[in-house]
Design an enzyme around this catalytic site. Structure first.
Site, PDB file in Angstrom:
ATOM      1  N   ARG A  93      -6.827   9.184  -3.247  1.00  0.00           N
ATOM      2  CA  ARG A  93      -6.629   8.996  -2.192  1.00  0.00           C
ATOM      3  C   ARG A  93      -5.009   9.346  -1.887  1.00  0.00           C
ATOM      4  NH1 ARG A  93      -9.975   5.315  -0.087  1.00  0.00           N
ATOM      5  NH2 ARG A  93      -8.955   4.333   1.698  1.00  0.00           N
ATOM      6  N   ARG A 132     -17.699  -0.884  13.732  1.00  0.00           N
ATOM      7  CA  ARG A 132     -18.518  -0.990  12.664  1.00  0.00           C
ATOM      8  C   ARG A 132     -19.011  -2.567  11.836  1.00  0.00           C
ATOM      9  NH1 ARG A 132     -15.726   2.079   7.809  1.00  0.00           N
ATOM     10  NH2 ARG A 132     -13.527   1.243   8.068  1.00  0.00           N
ATOM     11  N   ARG A 165     -15.599  -6.127   9.186  1.00  0.00           N
ATOM     12  CA  ARG A 165     -14.938  -5.984   7.688  1.00  0.00           C
ATOM     13  C   ARG A 165     -13.470  -6.523   7.495  1.00  0.00           C
ATOM     14  NH1 ARG A 165     -14.806  -0.305   5.062  1.00  0.00           N
ATOM     15  NH2 ARG A 165     -12.772  -0.371   5.096  1.00  0.00           N
ATOM     16  N   ARG A 177      -3.414   1.988   8.446  1.00  0.00           N
ATOM     17  CA  ARG A 177      -4.621   2.809   7.457  1.00  0.00           C
ATOM     18  C   ARG A 177      -4.600   3.924   7.583  1.00  0.00           C
ATOM     19  NH1 ARG A 177      -9.438  -1.407   7.936  1.00  0.00           N
ATOM     20  NH2 ARG A 177     -10.960   0.184   7.036  1.00  0.00           N
TER      21      ARG A 177
END
Ligand code: AP5
Ligand code: MG
Ligand code: ZN
Length: 259
Positions: A93, A132, A165, A177
Site C-alpha cells: 500500500r 458493502r 464492516r 481511507r
C-alpha cells in the site's frame, strides 16, 4: 528452470472490488488470496495482540505500521497453501511495503508477475463501500444492491452472519481511507508501471465483466506446454477475426449463477 510461482498484486481504491475479484481469481490461478485487511480483521475477531494493535489504526482509516504488516505477510506466505504464489489484495500500500515485498520475493528467487489496477471514480467507490456487507466468519463480500446474499444477513458460502464492516459505517473514516489511498498508493502504482508490470482494468463493469477483463489482462503462463491449436480454419467469411486468447482454465469460470 522456469519459475512456476504466481505472485499477483491487485490495486484499486477502497471499494473498487479487489476482494471480490481476488476471491474469484483464486481457483483459476490455483493460489490463495492474501488480503492484509482480512488478516487484520481475523486477528481482531480472535482478540490477538496484533488484532488489538490493528484495530486502533483501522478504525481511524489509517495504515497499520509497515513492519507489522510486512511480517504478517511474510508469515502468511510461508504457509503451505501459498507455496505456489499468492494474490495480494490491499498490499503493498506504500513504497516501503512494495520494496519490502520485492526484496522478500527476490530472496526466494521469484518476483511479481503482474499488478492489476482496478479503476473506478470516487462517487462509485463511495456507493460500493456504503452498500458493502461482509461475512463475519469467512469474510465473503456482498453488496446490498449489486450482490446481495440469497438470504438476508446470511452468508451463501458458510452460513455466517453478514454485517457491515466497522470501518465502512463511518463516512469520515471512509473518506480518510480514500485520501490515504490516493496519496500513498498512487506512487506504488507508478512504481509497478515503471517496471512494466501494470495492467489496468475498468472497475465500473459488473462483477463478471471485471473478472473477464482481469483474466484477459493477466494471461497467465500456460500451465503445460500449450498444444498447438490445429483446428481447421473455418471458411473465412468477411474479415478475419483477431484471435482471442482464451485462458487455459476457462471451463473453471462456468457460472454458478445461471438461474
Ligand atoms: P482493506 O480491508 O484492504 O480495505 P480497503 O483497502 O479499504 O479495500 P476494500 O476492502 O474497502 O475494497 P475492495 O477493493 O476489497 O472492494 P470489495 O471487493 O469489498 O483494509 C482495511 C484497513 O486495514 C485499512 O484501512 C488499513 O487500516 C488496514 N490495512 C490493510 N492493508 C494494509 C496494509 N497493506 N498496510 C497497512 N494497513 C493496512 O467491493 C466493494 C463493494 O462493492 C462490495 O460490496 C462488493 O460486493 C461491491 N462490488 C465489487 N465489485 C463490484 C462490481 N463490479 N459491480 C458492483 N458492485 C461491486
Ligand atoms: Mg477488500
Ligand atoms: Zn461466510
Amino acid at each position: 528452470m522456469a519459475d512456476k510461482r504466481t505472485y499477483l498484486i491487485l490495486f484499486g481504491a477502497q471499494g473498487s472490488g479487489k476482494g471480490t475479484q481476488a476471491r474469484m481469481l483464486q481457483e483459476w490461478l490455483g493460489v490463495p488470496q492474501v488480503a492484509t485487511g482480512d488478516l487484520f480483521r481475523a486477528n481482531m475477531g480472535q482478540g490477538t495482540e496484533l488484532g488489538k494493535l490493528a484495530r486502533s489504526y483501522m478504525d481511524r482509516g489509517e495504515l497499520v505500521p509497515d513492519s507489522v504488516t510486512v511480517e504478517m505477510v511474510r508469515d502468511r506466505l510461508s504457509q503451505p497453501d501459498a507455496a505456489k504464489g499468492a494474490i495480494f489484495d490491499g498490499f503493498p500500500r506504500n513504497l516501503a511495503q512494495a520494496e519490502a515485498l520485492d526484496a522478500m520475493l527476490a530472496q526466494w528467487g521469484t518476483g511479481i508477475k503482474a499488478a492489476v489496477y482496478i479503476q473506478l471514480d470516487r462517487d462509485q467507490l463511495m456507493k460500493r463501500i456504503m452498500g458493502r456487507r461482509t461475512c463475519k466468519n469467512c469474510q465473503a463480500v456482498y453488496h446490498v444492491e449489486f450482490n446481495p446474499p440469497k438470504m438476508d444477513g446470511v452468508c451463501d458460502a458458510c452460513g455466517g452472519e453478514v454485517v457491515q464492516r466497522a470501518d465502512d459505517a463511518d463516512e469520515v473514516a471512509v473518506a480518510r481511507r480514500l485520501d490515504i489511498y490516493f496519496e500513498q498508493t498512487t506512487p506504488v502504482i507508478d512504481y509497478y508501471r515503471g517496471k512494466k508490470l501494470l495492467k489496468e482494468v475498468d472497475g465500473s463493469l459488473n462483477i463478471e465483466g471485471v473478472q473477464q477483463a482481469m483474466r484477459s489482462a493477466i494471461k497467465p503462463k500456460p500451465v503445460r506446454k500449450a498444444k498447438p491449436i490445429a483446428r481447421p480454419v473455418k471458411k473465412a467469411s468477411k474479415k478475419a477475426k483477431p484471435v482471442k486468447r482464451v485462458p487455459a482454465k476457462k471451463a473453471a469460470t462456468k457460472k454458478a449463477t445461471r438461474k
